[in-house]
Design a protein around this motif. Sequence first.
Motif, PDB file in Angstrom:
ATOM      1  N   VAL A  79     -14.009  90.744-123.107  1.00 17.43           N
ATOM      2  CA  VAL A  79     -14.391  90.802-121.984  1.00 17.43           C
ATOM      3  C   VAL A  79     -14.346  92.313-121.117  1.00 17.43           C
ATOM      4  O   VAL A  79     -14.077  92.398-120.742  1.00 17.43           O
ATOM      5  CB  VAL A  79     -13.403  89.452-120.513  1.00 17.43           C
ATOM      6  N   MET A  80     -11.911  92.130-121.352  1.00 17.72           N
ATOM      7  CA  MET A  80     -11.547  93.837-121.494  1.00 17.72           C
ATOM      8  C   MET A  80     -12.351  94.231-121.850  1.00 17.72           C
ATOM      9  O   MET A  80     -12.742  95.513-120.894  1.00 17.72           O
ATOM     10  CB  MET A  80     -10.757  93.795-121.855  1.00 17.72           C
ATOM     11  N   ALA A  81     -13.008  94.787-122.908  1.00 18.23           N
ATOM     12  CA  ALA A  81     -13.838  95.577-123.341  1.00 18.23           C
ATOM     13  C   ALA A  81     -15.281  96.147-122.286  1.00 18.23           C
ATOM     14  O   ALA A  81     -15.840  97.421-122.812  1.00 18.23           O
ATOM     15  CB  ALA A  81     -14.533  95.147-124.931  1.00 18.23           C
ATOM     16  N   ASN A  82     -16.054  94.726-122.002  1.00 16.49           N
ATOM     17  CA  ASN A  82     -17.155  94.760-121.351  1.00 16.49           C
ATOM     18  C   ASN A  82     -16.955  95.289-119.862  1.00 16.49           C
ATOM     19  O   ASN A  82     -18.272  95.067-119.406  1.00 16.49           O
ATOM     20  CB  ASN A  82     -17.882  93.369-121.738  1.00 16.49           C
ATOM     21  N   LEU A  83     -15.938  94.835-119.662  1.00 18.70           N
ATOM     22  CA  LEU A  83     -15.536  95.760-118.248  1.00 18.70           C
ATOM     23  C   LEU A  83     -15.856  97.159-117.971  1.00 18.70           C
ATOM     24  O   LEU A  83     -14.996  97.733-118.138  1.00 18.70           O
ATOM     25  CB  LEU A  83     -14.440  94.740-118.121  1.00 18.70           C
ATOM     26  N   GLY A  84     -16.911  97.036-117.119  1.00 20.26           N
ATOM     27  CA  GLY A  84     -17.390  98.488-116.808  1.00 20.26           C
ATOM     28  C   GLY A  84     -16.583  98.982-115.197  1.00 20.26           C
ATOM     29  O   GLY A  84     -15.879  98.144-114.352  1.00 20.26           O
ATOM     30  N   MET A  85     -16.129 100.386-114.996  1.00 22.49           N
ATOM     31  CA  MET A  85     -15.488 100.556-114.581  1.00 22.49           C
ATOM     32  C   MET A  85     -16.308 100.055-113.002  1.00 22.49           C
ATOM     33  O   MET A  85     -15.317  99.699-111.751  1.00 22.49           O
ATOM     34  CB  MET A  85     -15.131 102.277-113.857  1.00 22.49           C
ATOM     35  N   HIS A  86     -17.512 100.261-112.532  1.00 20.74           N
ATOM     36  CA  HIS A  86     -17.650 100.143-111.206  1.00 20.74           C
ATOM     37  C   HIS A  86     -17.791  98.324-111.006  1.00 20.74           C
ATOM     38  O   HIS A  86     -17.080  98.218-109.643  1.00 20.74           O
ATOM     39  CB  HIS A  86     -19.545 100.296-110.933  1.00 20.74           C
ATOM     40  N   ARG A  87     -17.899  97.229-111.764  1.00 19.06           N
ATOM     41  CA  ARG A  87     -16.960  95.986-111.512  1.00 19.06           C
ATOM     42  C   ARG A  87     -15.627  96.064-111.079  1.00 19.06           C
ATOM     43  O   ARG A  87     -15.170  95.428-110.923  1.00 19.06           O
ATOM     44  CB  ARG A  87     -17.202  95.268-112.662  1.00 19.06           C
ATOM     45  N   PHE A  88     -15.312  96.484-111.952  1.00 16.83           N
ATOM     46  CA  PHE A  88     -13.383  96.869-111.856  1.00 16.83           C
ATOM     47  C   PHE A  88     -13.307  96.940-110.751  1.00 16.83           C
ATOM     48  O   PHE A  88     -12.075  96.699-110.270  1.00 16.83           O
ATOM     49  CB  PHE A  88     -12.818  97.498-113.306  1.00 16.83           C
ATOM     50  N   TRP A  89     -13.444  98.098-110.388  1.00 26.48           N
ATOM     51  CA  TRP A  89     -13.023  98.561-108.920  1.00 26.48           C
ATOM     52  C   TRP A  89     -13.533  96.980-107.797  1.00 26.48           C
ATOM     53  O   TRP A  89     -13.423  97.366-107.103  1.00 26.48           O
ATOM     54  CB  TRP A  89     -13.967  99.925-108.355  1.00 26.48           C
ATOM     55  N   GLU A  90     -15.283  97.097-107.907  1.00 27.09           N
ATOM     56  CA  GLU A  90     -15.087  95.691-107.123  1.00 27.09           C
ATOM     57  C   GLU A  90     -14.484  94.642-107.454  1.00 27.09           C
ATOM     58  O   GLU A  90     -13.534  93.796-106.134  1.00 27.09           O
ATOM     59  CB  GLU A  90     -16.497  95.071-107.889  1.00 27.09           C
ATOM     60  N   ILE A  91     -14.039  94.309-108.258  1.00 23.21           N
ATOM     61  CA  ILE A  91     -12.692  93.204-108.466  1.00 23.21           C
ATOM     62  C   ILE A  91     -11.236  93.684-108.202  1.00 23.21           C
ATOM     63  O   ILE A  91     -10.525  93.239-107.844  1.00 23.21           O
ATOM     64  CB  ILE A  91     -12.283  92.647-109.859  1.00 23.21           C
ATOM     65  N   ALA A  92     -10.822  94.800-108.238  1.00 24.09           N
ATOM     66  CA  ALA A  92      -9.331  95.289-107.638  1.00 24.09           C
ATOM     67  C   ALA A  92      -9.830  95.469-106.266  1.00 24.09           C
ATOM     68  O   ALA A  92      -8.252  95.461-105.255  1.00 24.09           O
ATOM     69  CB  ALA A  92      -9.435  96.875-108.482  1.00 24.09           C
ATOM     70  N   GLU A  93     -11.032  95.430-105.286  1.00 23.29           N
ATOM     71  CA  GLU A  93     -11.236  96.023-104.181  1.00 23.29           C
ATOM     72  C   GLU A  93     -10.991  93.809-103.538  1.00 23.29           C
ATOM     73  O   GLU A  93      -9.957  93.787-102.476  1.00 23.29           O
ATOM     74  CB  GLU A  93     -12.151  95.425-103.614  1.00 23.29           C
ATOM     75  N   SER A  94     -11.093  92.896-103.907  1.00 20.84           N
ATOM     76  CA  SER A  94     -10.821  91.212-103.582  1.00 20.84           C
ATOM     77  C   SER A  94     -10.161  91.364-103.917  1.00 20.84           C
ATOM     78  O   SER A  94      -9.151  90.539-103.161  1.00 20.84           O
ATOM     79  CB  SER A  94     -12.404  90.969-104.290  1.00 20.84           C
ATOM     80  N   LEU A  95      -9.284  91.873-105.395  1.00 21.53           N
ATOM     81  CA  LEU A  95      -7.216  90.789-105.261  1.00 21.53           C
ATOM     82  C   LEU A  95      -7.337  92.227-104.357  1.00 21.53           C
ATOM     83  O   LEU A  95      -5.256  91.687-104.410  1.00 21.53           O
ATOM     84  CB  LEU A  95      -7.226  91.922-106.893  1.00 21.53           C
ATOM     85  N   SER A  96      -7.255  92.948-104.151  1.00 22.74           N
ATOM     86  CA  SER A  96      -6.326  93.760-102.557  1.00 22.74           C
ATOM     87  C   SER A  96      -5.733  92.773-101.512  1.00 22.74           C
ATOM     88  O   SER A  96      -5.524  93.501-100.568  1.00 22.74           O
ATOM     89  CB  SER A  96      -6.426  95.205-102.165  1.00 22.74           C
ATOM     90  N   SER A  97      -7.240  92.158-101.203  1.00 18.13           N
ATOM     91  CA  SER A  97      -7.315  91.550 -99.876  1.00 18.13           C
ATOM     92  C   SER A  97      -5.343  90.275 -99.594  1.00 18.13           C
ATOM     93  O   SER A  97      -4.930  89.972-100.783  1.00 18.13           O
ATOM     94  CB  SER A  97      -7.742  90.128 -99.895  1.00 18.13           C
ATOM     95  N   PRO A  98      -4.957  90.709 -98.908  1.00 19.64           N
ATOM     96  CA  PRO A  98      -3.633  89.620 -98.586  1.00 19.64           C
ATOM     97  C   PRO A  98      -3.603  88.967 -98.187  1.00 19.64           C
ATOM     98  O   PRO A  98      -2.841  87.766 -98.652  1.00 19.64           O
ATOM     99  CB  PRO A  98      -3.367  90.700 -97.028  1.00 19.64           C
ATOM    100  N   ALA A  99      -4.505  87.988 -98.105  1.00 14.38           N
ATOM    101  CA  ALA A  99      -5.221  86.401 -98.273  1.00 14.38           C
ATOM    102  C   ALA A  99      -5.756  85.908 -99.473  1.00 14.38           C
ATOM    103  O   ALA A  99      -7.365  86.435 -99.284  1.00 14.38           O
ATOM    104  CB  ALA A  99      -5.818  86.425 -96.726  1.00 14.38           C
ATOM    105  N   TRP A 100      -5.566  85.000-100.118  1.00 12.23           N
ATOM    106  CA  TRP A 100      -6.285  85.117-101.204  1.00 12.23           C
ATOM    107  C   TRP A 100      -6.453  83.439-101.103  1.00 12.23           C
ATOM    108  O   TRP A 100      -5.472  82.605-100.305  1.00 12.23           O
ATOM    109  CB  TRP A 100      -4.951  84.890-102.662  1.00 12.23           C
ATOM    110  N   SER A 101      -7.825  83.143-101.476  1.00  7.66           N
ATOM    111  CA  SER A 101      -8.230  81.627-101.418  1.00  7.66           C
ATOM    112  C   SER A 101      -7.119  80.899-102.495  1.00  7.66           C
ATOM    113  O   SER A 101      -6.667  81.362-103.409  1.00  7.66           O
ATOM    114  CB  SER A 101      -9.740  81.738-102.163  1.00  7.66           C
ATOM    115  N   PRO A 102      -7.262  79.432-101.993  1.00 13.80           N
ATOM    116  CA  PRO A 102      -6.514  78.500-102.582  1.00 13.80           C
ATOM    117  C   PRO A 102      -7.049  78.710-104.182  1.00 13.80           C
ATOM    118  O   PRO A 102      -6.200  78.700-105.216  1.00 13.80           O
ATOM    119  CB  PRO A 102      -7.092  76.958-102.879  1.00 13.80           C
ATOM    120  N   SER A 103      -8.466  78.992-104.878  1.00 13.34           N
ATOM    121  CA  SER A 103      -9.127  78.973-106.037  1.00 13.34           C
ATOM    122  C   SER A 103      -8.109  80.462-106.660  1.00 13.34           C
ATOM    123  O   SER A 103      -7.747  79.916-108.280  1.00 13.34           O
ATOM    124  CB  SER A 103      -9.791  79.395-106.218  1.00 13.34           C
TER     125      SER A 103
END
Length: 324
Positions: free
Chosen positions: A120-144
């Motif tokens: 999974v790590m080896a297959n994670l492109g930079m564009h997708r990585f930054w998309e996920i990083a943006e979602s993780l940087s949100s101060p409010a996280w869902s229960p999931s």
Amino acid sequence: MGHGADDGHLDEDDPRASFERINERFYDGSPAPYFDHRLNNLFVVAAADQRYGPQLRAGLDLAGAQVSVGEDEYIASHMSDEDLRQFVTAESLILHSHASETLLRLFIAHEGRPGCPWLVMANLGMHRFWEIAESLSSPAWSPSMRAVTADLLLGGAERPSDHPIPASEWEEVLDRLCAWIAHLASALRTNRHNYNAAKHGFAAKASTTLAQFLEADTNTAVIGHEGPSIEALTHDGWNLDGERVWSLSTRWYDPPTLWAETDMAIRLIETVWSLGRSRYCAGEPASLRVPSLTPGELSHPHGITHWSETVLIQQRPPTYPASM
């Protein structure tokens, strides 16, 4: 891991056999010691700096972890004080960003307990990585997402009955862990331009910068900042008018704060990797690091943190003949 139905061994044509071999290699050694060595080396260098040396010699608190550099630990260098400060500033940011990126990639790769996190790590492109990083940087996280964080950093989406963290503290500890992942993701995105400029050809300038903003009538300073900084030439793409605006962007940093956050990122790297090892290589005990502070409880410098000055405006060339 699953096994073949006939003889108890994985078939060579079964991808799970490859997953097992890859997992054995991946969990053979944690990435955390690499970052520990770099951080420790940085401490020894920084101990020669007039600003940070006394703190490091006396003992410095890094988000609950104590670090000190002994008098017998030093570097013999011909660098000037200014050059030494530039190195400490740049390396502090680069190490902070590198460790934070590694933590996020490990976090992403282990979500959902895939058969082969390294794949999974080896297959994670930079564009997708930054998309996920943006979602993780949100101060409010869902229960999931809180459940994912509990699974990857506490050992289970829900608290096991025999967990060392008391039930009364579970949610509070999880709050702190979510806050750290969100903060490190946000900091990585904030520092993205400087991190890229530094690691790709070192197109960044580390220095000690003073900025003051004066009141027009009295010519007195109303706000300002002085300290270690990194300057980079940045842009945010083309605007609707077909222009690209280039700016000299200066951002101030506090190395001790970066060190504390880097140390936390390293500890969380070890936690994600260690839990993964216990799951994919049965029999190995997991090592958990529970932060005692939230990112907001660290000591942060006051004043402005960022200043940008436009230095160039490019006009997008036409994509069609002017006579049309």
